[in-house]
Design a protein around this motif. Structure first.
Motif, PDB file in Angstrom:
ATOM      1  N   MET A   9    -109.183  96.614 -20.996  1.00  0.00           N
ATOM      2  CA  MET A   9    -110.325  97.035 -21.813  1.00  0.00           C
ATOM      3  C   MET A   9    -111.632  96.985 -21.011  1.00  0.00           C
ATOM      4  N   THR A  10    -111.778  96.009 -20.138  1.00  0.00           N
ATOM      5  CA  THR A  10    -112.967  95.935 -19.280  1.00  0.00           C
ATOM      6  C   THR A  10    -112.990  97.117 -18.316  1.00  0.00           C
ATOM      7  N   PHE A  11    -111.830  97.396 -17.686  1.00  0.00           N
ATOM      8  CA  PHE A  11    -111.734  98.564 -16.806  1.00  0.00           C
ATOM      9  C   PHE A  11    -112.078  99.836 -17.577  1.00  0.00           C
ATOM     10  N   LEU A  12    -111.515  99.979 -18.756  1.00  0.00           N
ATOM     11  CA  LEU A  12    -111.733 101.172 -19.563  1.00  0.00           C
ATOM     12  C   LEU A  12    -113.211 101.359 -19.873  1.00  0.00           C
ATOM     13  N   ASN A  13    -113.880 100.310 -20.290  1.00  0.00           N
ATOM     14  CA  ASN A  13    -115.310 100.403 -20.582  1.00  0.00           C
ATOM     15  C   ASN A  13    -116.102 100.742 -19.316  1.00  0.00           C
TER      16      ASN A  13
END
Length: 145
Positions: free
Chosen positions: A58-62
């Motif tokens: 989720m951090t990568f995605l954001n």
């Protein structure tokens, strides 16, 4: 998954949809990003003890979406060409039931309760087979969509 809905609100150009549901009938969302013919798939929390992979994804995605939106780079790489050339498929949490079991120590389904550390297994082995088979089926279906 609340975080996926939040990302969809912030970045309306992404596509989200459930690819199935868990044994406890939770949606298992997929996020699609990009316009290219090349397909790349990431998934997290396939196994319950791998729950940490979901916040990492989720951090990568954001970060990726923020870079695309602001025409910024990540570690010196412009992300927009990747967006144009690649369709990125992300399933942040394949096994939400297992993650709940690991993080909270239990999960409940009408007629069943599983609690860690009680020394007994209240579910028949076929019930665990159902959980595994459903998760595996969802994962494999995502690879060939």
């Amino acid at each position: 998954m609340t975080d996926v809905r939040r990302l969809k609100t912030i970045y309306p150009f992404i596509k989200t949809s459930p690819i199935g549901d868990s044994v406890l009938e939770r949606d298992i969302p997929e996020v699609l990003i990009g316009n290219g013919n090349k397909r790349v798939h990431y998934n997290g929390s396939f196994h319950a003890n791998e729950w940490i992979t979901t916040p990492v994804i989720m951090t990568f995605l954001n970060d990726y979406l923020l870079a695309i939106t602001n025409q910024a780079d990540i570690r010196g790489q412009d992300m927009f060409p990747f967006y144009q050339q690649t369709m990125l498929s992300i399933v942040p949490m394949v096994n939400p039931d297992g993650v709940e079991l690991v993080l909270k120590g239990h999960w409940r389904r009408p007629g069943f309760t599983v609690e860690l550390g009680k020394g007994t297994n209240p579910l028949p082995i076929s019930q665990f087979d159902e959980i595994f088979q459903k998760s595996l089926g969802i994962f494999l279906a995502g690879l060939y969509m």
